[in-house]
Scaffold this motif. Structure first.
Motif, PDB file in Angstrom:
ATOM      1  N   TYR A 165      49.928  10.032  48.301  1.00 25.81           N
ATOM      2  CA  TYR A 165      50.050   9.701  46.885  1.00 25.81           C
ATOM      3  C   TYR A 165      50.985  10.672  46.181  1.00 25.81           C
ATOM      4  N   ARG A 166      51.477  10.220  45.031  1.00 26.03           N
ATOM      5  CA  ARG A 166      52.172  11.103  44.103  1.00 26.03           C
ATOM      6  C   ARG A 166      51.300  11.228  42.859  1.00 26.03           C
ATOM      7  N   PHE A 167      51.138  12.448  42.393  1.00 27.35           N
ATOM      8  CA  PHE A 167      50.300  12.734  41.231  1.00 27.35           C
ATOM      9  C   PHE A 167      51.164  13.330  40.127  1.00 27.35           C
ATOM     10  N   THR A 168      51.040  12.800  38.931  1.00 29.45           N
ATOM     11  CA  THR A 168      51.777  13.317  37.776  1.00 29.45           C
ATOM     12  C   THR A 168      50.795  13.870  36.755  1.00 29.45           C
ATOM     13  N   LEU A 169      50.940  15.153  36.445  1.00 26.64           N
ATOM     14  CA  LEU A 169      50.149  15.806  35.403  1.00 26.64           C
ATOM     15  C   LEU A 169      51.072  16.082  34.223  1.00 26.64           C
ATOM     16  N   GLN A 170      50.661  15.660  33.030  1.00 27.90           N
ATOM     17  CA  GLN A 170      51.477  15.879  31.833  1.00 27.90           C
ATOM     18  C   GLN A 170      50.616  16.484  30.745  1.00 27.90           C
ATOM     19  N   ASN A 171      51.157  17.483  30.035  1.00 23.76           N
ATOM     20  CA  ASN A 171      50.382  18.107  28.960  1.00 23.76           C
ATOM     21  C   ASN A 171      50.832  17.583  27.596  1.00 23.76           C
ATOM     22  N   LYS A 172      50.250  18.130  26.534  1.00 23.65           N
ATOM     23  CA  LYS A 172      50.484  17.585  25.192  1.00 23.65           C
ATOM     24  C   LYS A 172      51.913  17.821  24.701  1.00 23.65           C
ATOM     25  N   SER A 173      52.597  18.811  25.269  1.00 28.15           N
ATOM     26  CA  SER A 173      53.967  19.093  24.840  1.00 28.15           C
ATOM     27  C   SER A 173      54.995  18.262  25.599  1.00 28.15           C
ATOM     28  N   GLU A 233      41.115  14.668  36.021  1.00 29.31           N
ATOM     29  CA  GLU A 233      41.901  14.300  34.843  1.00 29.31           C
ATOM     30  C   GLU A 233      41.518  15.107  33.613  1.00 29.31           C
ATOM     31  N   GLN A 234      40.241  15.447  33.477  1.00 31.35           N
ATOM     32  CA  GLN A 234      39.784  16.174  32.308  1.00 31.35           C
ATOM     33  C   GLN A 234      40.443  17.547  32.199  1.00 31.35           C
ATOM     34  N   ASN A 235      40.707  18.186  33.357  1.00 29.85           N
ATOM     35  CA  ASN A 235      41.306  19.518  33.360  1.00 29.85           C
ATOM     36  C   ASN A 235      42.765  19.514  33.800  1.00 29.85           C
ATOM     37  N   ASN A 236      43.357  18.314  33.905  1.00 33.97           N
ATOM     38  CA  ASN A 236      44.756  18.184  34.298  1.00 33.97           C
ATOM     39  C   ASN A 236      45.041  18.948  35.595  1.00 33.97           C
ATOM     40  N   LYS A 237      44.245  18.639  36.587  1.00 32.41           N
ATOM     41  CA  LYS A 237      44.258  19.390  37.833  1.00 32.41           C
ATOM     42  C   LYS A 237      44.193  18.441  39.029  1.00 32.41           C
ATOM     43  N   VAL A 238      44.886  18.814  40.108  1.00 30.79           N
ATOM     44  CA  VAL A 238      44.750  18.128  41.384  1.00 30.79           C
ATOM     45  C   VAL A 238      44.227  19.136  42.401  1.00 30.79           C
ATOM     46  N   GLU A 239      43.214  18.735  43.163  1.00 32.28           N
ATOM     47  CA  GLU A 239      42.619  19.593  44.177  1.00 32.28           C
ATOM     48  C   GLU A 239      42.915  19.004  45.550  1.00 32.28           C
ATOM     49  N   PHE A 240      43.544  19.793  46.400  1.00 34.89           N
ATOM     50  CA  PHE A 240      43.872  19.371  47.759  1.00 34.89           C
ATOM     51  C   PHE A 240      43.014  20.133  48.762  1.00 34.89           C
ATOM     52  N   LYS A 241      42.592  19.443  49.836  1.00 38.22           N
ATOM     53  CA  LYS A 241      41.784  20.067  50.883  1.00 38.22           C
ATOM     54  C   LYS A 241      42.341  19.707  52.259  1.00 38.22           C
ATOM     55  N   TYR A 242      42.242  20.684  53.167  1.00 35.24           N
ATOM     56  CA  TYR A 242      42.730  20.468  54.534  1.00 35.24           C
ATOM     57  C   TYR A 242      41.893  21.284  55.506  1.00 35.24           C
ATOM     58  N   LYS A 243      41.579  20.702  56.665  1.00 38.62           N
ATOM     59  CA  LYS A 243      40.851  21.412  57.716  1.00 38.62           C
ATOM     60  C   LYS A 243      41.815  21.701  58.859  1.00 38.62           C
ATOM     61  N   SER A 244      42.063  22.970  59.114  1.00 37.22           N
ATOM     62  CA  SER A 244      42.945  23.406  60.180  1.00 37.22           C
ATOM     63  C   SER A 244      42.098  23.747  61.400  1.00 37.22           C
ATOM     64  N   GLY A 245      42.338  23.048  62.497  1.00 36.96           N
ATOM     65  CA  GLY A 245      41.499  23.187  63.674  1.00 36.96           C
ATOM     66  C   GLY A 245      41.770  24.448  64.479  1.00 36.96           C
ATOM     67  N   HIS A 246      40.790  24.822  65.276  1.00 29.43           N
ATOM     68  CA  HIS A 246      40.896  25.987  66.171  1.00 29.43           C
ATOM     69  C   HIS A 246      42.116  25.846  67.083  1.00 29.43           C
ATOM     70  N   LEU A 247      42.949  26.883  67.122  1.00 25.36           N
ATOM     71  CA  LEU A 247      44.172  26.980  67.923  1.00 25.36           C
ATOM     72  C   LEU A 247      45.291  26.055  67.434  1.00 25.36           C
ATOM     73  N   GLU A 248      45.160  25.529  66.225  1.00 24.94           N
ATOM     74  CA  GLU A 248      46.271  24.796  65.631  1.00 24.94           C
ATOM     75  C   GLU A 248      47.455  25.738  65.477  1.00 24.94           C
ATOM     76  N   GLU A 249      48.575  25.376  66.083  1.00 28.37           N
ATOM     77  CA  GLU A 249      49.777  26.217  66.129  1.00 28.37           C
ATOM     78  C   GLU A 249      49.508  27.602  66.727  1.00 28.37           C
ATOM     79  N   GLY A 250      48.340  27.744  67.412  1.00 27.19           N
ATOM     80  CA  GLY A 250      48.011  28.971  68.109  1.00 27.19           C
ATOM     81  C   GLY A 250      47.007  29.865  67.418  1.00 27.19           C
TER      82      GLY A 250
END
Length: 380
Positions: free
Chosen positions: A38-46, A148-165
């Motif tokens: 997805y693409r997320f757009t956050l815009q403030n009052k200004s 949306e209330q706090n104009n924030k996007v939260e991203f999460k990722y699980k990096s597995g054991h030995l991923e890239e070493g």
């Protein structure tokens, strides 16, 4: 009665519009690795806008006003999110605006010893490892939540054991927020089930006057740093922590980036300009404080950088070469610069550098803020 209902409805609409001055939008882009991008757009009052994608937890655009109130995109990136996966661009991995992990920056010889065990990492920078390897956090599709209330996007990722070493399963979260006073807040969270090394950053390329294709050498920079890390020919720190006194690396008083970038100095020659780590003056306190300021006088845009991290990597876009771009805007030599907050490069192999070890009973947290404002004249 009908008039009362109408008035009550108008009141509710007015009240709800006052609850938040923000405007958040989510758009589907494509499916990748079984997940939606997805693409997320956050815009403030200004009218300032922060545009992100969950592919690489990446900042793609950042629109900020100049001293005349005109908005412009102040980062390099693609408006077409699919270009981040376009095979014509994969050989030129610039990490445009991406979240970098597990380890931002370089690790010498792509290995380290932890708890008497040697871990071999992916070699993706000659014999060295950089920015998390061939498939780091920047090339992963992250889970997301839009606040949306706090104009924030939260991203999460699980990096597995030995991923890239790297050892251990690591859960990572990165929160991006745009405030009404034109702050871009980035918070990083992580935990692991096994001792490991972790160093996170954002790899945005800034140009505060990109609409005029102004070189970043015309920007002014100030760094609250008395010391920096000299590098070898592969741009890995030598292990020394040197004073900036009487060197081109002294930005303690604000100066034009181009003033000394082409001097006959060994460190500048090795990096083709600036691509070094500066040490924050209050590095031992671990406090949230200002580490630097970037100013472009023609537009009047000013950006303060505040962080809990002990250092900042300043990269002056020395390897940009104009063969990539977005619409009519090429990413030319020194058309963007990076100011990456984080820990020192190669800390896993340098015991006297601040530790980047994350223990299984610890919670990693760091915060970086890019605060935008405008000035009318000069650099004051």
């Amino acid at each position: 009665m009908n008039q009362t209902k109408i008035l009550f409805t108008i009141f509710l609409l007015l009240f709800s519009s006052c609850l938040s001055s923000y405007n958040s939008v989510k758009e589907f882009v494509m499916e990748l690795d079984g997940k939606n991008v997805y693409r997320f757009t956050l815009q403030n009052k200004s009218g300032a806008k922060l545009i992100l994608t969950n592919y690489g937890a990446t900042i793609t655009e950042l629109w900020m006003p100049d001293k005349k109130g005109n908005f412009d995109n102040v980062v390099l990136g693609f408006t077409d999110v699919t270009k981040y996966r376009d095979t014509t661009y994969l050989n030129e991995n610039l990490y445009l605006g991406a979240t970098i992990g597990r380890y931002a920056n370089r690790i010498k010889d792509a290995n380290f010893v932890l708890d008497k065990q040697r871990y071999a990492l992916t070699k993706n920078a000659g014999l060295n490892h950089t920015h998390g390897g061939k498939k780091g956090f920047d090339k992963s599709v992250w889970d997301w939540a839009l606040d949306e209330q706090n104009n924030k996007v939260e991203f999460k990722y699980k990096s597995g054991h030995l991923e890239e070493g790297y050892p251990g399963n690591v859960d990572v979260a990165v929160h991006f927020k745009l405030t009404d006073d034109n702050q871009v807040e980035i918070e990083y969270f992580a935990s692991t089930d096994q001792r490991t090394h972790l160093n996170l950053t954002n790899h945005s390329y800034f140009n505060l006057n990109s609409s005029n294709h102004l070189s970043i050498t015309k920007h002014f920079l100030e760094l609250n740093c008395d010391r920096y890390l000299p590098v070898d020919r592969t741009l890995v720190p030598l292990g020394e922590i040197n004073e900036v006194n009487d060197t081109p690396f002294d930005f303690r008083e604000i100066k034009e980036i181009g003033a000394e970038i082409n001097l006959d100095h060994q460190q500048l020659k090795l990096a083709r300009g600036y691509d070094h780590c500066w040490v924050k003056n209050d590095v031992d306190q671990g406090t949230f404080s200002k580490i630097g300021t970037l100013i472009e006088t023609m537009s009047g845009r000013k950006m303060d950088i505040l962080t809990t991290e002990p250092s900042l990597q300043f990269y002056s876009g020395n390897f940009l070469k104009g063969n990539m771009g977005d619409q009519d805007r090429l990413f030319d030599f020194r058309s963007g610069l990076c100011l990456e907050t984080g820990h020192f490069p190669d800390s896993p192999n340098q015991s006297h550098f601040p530790s980047t070890i994350l223990n299984s009973d610890d919670r990693f947290y760091s915060k970086t803020v890019y605060q935008f404002s405008v000035i009318q004249n000069g650099v004051n």
